[in-house]
Design a protein around this motif. Structure first.
Motif, PDB file in Angstrom:
ATOM      1  N   LYS A   1     -18.552  76.086  89.161  1.00  0.00           N
ATOM      2  CA  LYS A   1     -19.395  76.349  90.331  1.00  0.00           C
ATOM      3  C   LYS A   1     -20.166  75.088  90.710  1.00  0.00           C
ATOM      4  O   LYS A   1     -20.287  74.752  91.886  1.00  0.00           O
ATOM      5  N   ILE A   2     -20.687  74.412  89.711  1.00  0.00           N
ATOM      6  CA  ILE A   2     -21.409  73.165  89.970  1.00  0.00           C
ATOM      7  C   ILE A   2     -20.488  72.160  90.658  1.00  0.00           C
ATOM      8  O   ILE A   2     -20.851  71.548  91.668  1.00  0.00           O
TER       9      ILE A   2
ATOM     10  N   LEU B   1     -20.148  81.701  75.099  1.00  0.00           N
ATOM     11  CA  LEU B   1     -21.015  80.740  75.766  1.00  0.00           C
ATOM     12  C   LEU B   1     -20.178  79.671  76.463  1.00  0.00           C
ATOM     13  O   LEU B   1     -20.423  79.301  77.617  1.00  0.00           O
ATOM     14  N   GLN B   2     -19.168  79.180  75.774  1.00  0.00           N
ATOM     15  CA  GLN B   2     -18.322  78.134  76.346  1.00  0.00           C
ATOM     16  C   GLN B   2     -17.565  78.643  77.554  1.00  0.00           C
ATOM     17  O   GLN B   2     -17.415  77.938  78.554  1.00  0.00           O
TER      18      GLN B   2
ATOM     19  N   ILE C   1     -25.230  75.628  72.552  1.00  0.00           N
ATOM     20  CA  ILE C   1     -23.945  75.551  71.847  1.00  0.00           C
ATOM     21  C   ILE C   1     -24.043  74.552  70.692  1.00  0.00           C
ATOM     22  O   ILE C   1     -23.606  74.828  69.578  1.00  0.00           O
TER      23      ILE C   1
ATOM     24  N   ASN D   1     -18.450  81.176  79.562  1.00  0.00           N
ATOM     25  CA  ASN D   1     -19.377  81.362  80.674  1.00  0.00           C
ATOM     26  C   ASN D   1     -19.812  80.023  81.253  1.00  0.00           C
ATOM     27  O   ASN D   1     -19.943  79.871  82.476  1.00  0.00           O
ATOM     28  N   LEU D   2     -20.013  79.077  80.371  1.00  0.00           N
ATOM     29  CA  LEU D   2     -20.417  77.752  80.811  1.00  0.00           C
ATOM     30  C   LEU D   2     -19.321  77.087  81.655  1.00  0.00           C
ATOM     31  O   LEU D   2     -19.607  76.378  82.622  1.00  0.00           O
TER      32      LEU D   2
ATOM     33  N   TYR E   1     -20.011  73.153  94.254  1.00  0.00           N
ATOM     34  CA  TYR E   1     -21.171  72.772  95.071  1.00  0.00           C
ATOM     35  C   TYR E   1     -21.157  71.271  95.311  1.00  0.00           C
ATOM     36  O   TYR E   1     -21.405  70.799  96.414  1.00  0.00           O
ATOM     37  N   GLN E   2     -20.884  70.541  94.234  1.00  0.00           N
ATOM     38  CA  GLN E   2     -20.879  69.089  94.351  1.00  0.00           C
ATOM     39  C   GLN E   2     -19.819  68.655  95.373  1.00  0.00           C
ATOM     40  O   GLN E   2     -20.065  67.775  96.194  1.00  0.00           O
TER      41      GLN E   2
ATOM     42  N   THR F   1     -24.531  82.523  80.197  1.00  0.00           N
ATOM     43  CA  THR F   1     -24.880  81.157  79.799  1.00  0.00           C
ATOM     44  C   THR F   1     -26.333  81.086  79.346  1.00  0.00           C
ATOM     45  O   THR F   1     -26.805  80.025  78.951  1.00  0.00           O
TER      46      THR F   1
ATOM     47  N   HIS G   1     -21.321  86.039  84.331  1.00  0.00           N
ATOM     48  CA  HIS G   1     -21.017  84.750  83.713  1.00  0.00           C
ATOM     49  C   HIS G   1     -22.285  83.897  83.626  1.00  0.00           C
ATOM     50  O   HIS G   1     -22.552  83.269  82.598  1.00  0.00           O
TER      51      HIS G   1
ATOM     52  N   VAL H   1     -17.294  78.542  83.682  1.00  0.00           N
ATOM     53  CA  VAL H   1     -17.397  79.095  85.036  1.00  0.00           C
ATOM     54  C   VAL H   1     -18.563  78.450  85.771  1.00  0.00           C
ATOM     55  O   VAL H   1     -18.436  78.029  86.925  1.00  0.00           O
ATOM     56  N   LEU H   2     -19.688  78.355  85.091  1.00  0.00           N
ATOM     57  CA  LEU H   2     -20.865  77.738  85.699  1.00  0.00           C
ATOM     58  C   LEU H   2     -20.564  76.298  86.123  1.00  0.00           C
ATOM     59  O   LEU H   2     -20.938  75.867  87.219  1.00  0.00           O
ATOM     60  N   GLU H   3     -19.865  75.569  85.275  1.00  0.00           N
ATOM     61  CA  GLU H   3     -19.588  74.168  85.602  1.00  0.00           C
ATOM     62  C   GLU H   3     -18.578  74.033  86.740  1.00  0.00           C
ATOM     63  O   GLU H   3     -18.656  73.088  87.534  1.00  0.00           O
TER      64      GLU H   3
ATOM     65  N   PHE I   1     -15.496  79.903  96.796  1.00  0.00           N
ATOM     66  CA  PHE I   1     -15.483  79.597  95.365  1.00  0.00           C
ATOM     67  C   PHE I   1     -14.248  80.218  94.724  1.00  0.00           C
ATOM     68  O   PHE I   1     -13.581  79.597  93.898  1.00  0.00           O
TER      69      PHE I   1
END
Lengths: 146, 146
Positions: free
Chosen positions: B110-111, B100-101, A97, B103-104, B114-115, A58, A54, B106-108, B128
DNA sequence: GCTTGCCTTAGAGTCCACTCAAAGGCTTAT
DNA sequence: ATAAGCCTTTGAGTGGACTCTAAGGCAAGC
């Protein structure tokens, strides 16, 4: 508990065994070894690799991924750095994007223009430029008449 | 009428002179020549190149672009083929944006996770995976309570 | 008259992320 | 017993789109 040998794991995640060894060499994914030094992968590894994929998806590069993995290995003290890194990647992805959408909009206008030519719903000789300008006018008009 | 020599044109469109000669070699952009065989580019060329860059920006490859240019040179009889080609490129671009959206997202997540850890708004030891599951639950809940 | 910018052809180099090959050896499955 | 699958290291190859070098030669501006 289910484990996978490299070939099975490769099939499961859609990568080649070569690539898995390469990722391991780069430190992204460290499978376990059995008594004969054969790699085996667990469900944990599946989850982790999917997460990595993933991130890669990105636009995160190998080098960023390696940095991330190194930070992770250093424990909670590096969470801020990880957040910064992931934010950078997310920003990049958002920009990508947007760019993609913008370029795609032009492409789709061109498609419409060709379609119009084929359907003869736009003038035979209206240039793409003129067509785009006309669209802009109509857009403006639409916005004014909300 | 304004014309540009290769260096000026390169500066204007943000490419190098090397790249412009390369594009010319590939047949994408054919500038005019003056009495001394020096290339010069017109406003028409600016428009066309910008359009090409939009196409490239959708992920269209050099080889597809070359096909497109060849079709274009053959006149209106090839409009259907051009439409097919551009549709393929547009579909690809849409798929890329979706990927892209995804995958993004998932990344967000994760962010956020963490936050949450940093803010201590989520449990110190929630994984997670568990966090993603919890999000799924909440999403379901939200959807039910519309 | 010298620097700067352009011209040509042909070919080499760069970057990234794989992808594969070679060679020799061990283990596991049928 | 034999084939399939895995192990190692080292190094080379691939693909796409540039990116640059070399070498030799015009032409315009200061």
């Amino acid at each position: 508990m289910t484990t996978y040998r490299i070939g099975q794991f490769a099939a499961k995640v859609g990568l080649s065994a070569y690539t898995l060894r390469y990722y391991e060499q780069e430190g992204l994914l460290m499978p376990h070894r059995d008594a004969n030094d054969q790699r085996y992968y667990t469900e944990e590894d599946v989850k982790w690799l999917i997460f990595i994929l993933h991130l890669k998806g990105t636009g995160m590069t190998m080098s960023q991924l390696k940095t991330y993995v190194k930070l992770r290995a250093q424990g909670d003290a590096t969470i801020d750095q990880r957040l910064t890194l992931l934010h950078d990647v997310a920003d990049e992805a958002h920009a990508q994007i947007r760019a993609l959408q913008n370029n795609l909009a032009v492409l789709e206008h061109k498609i419409d223009w060709y379609q119009g030519k084929v359907d003869a719903t736009i003038a035979e000789d209206e240039s793409f430029e003129a067509y785009l300008n006309r669209l802009d006018q109509e857009e403006k008009h639409d916005r004014t008449n909300l």
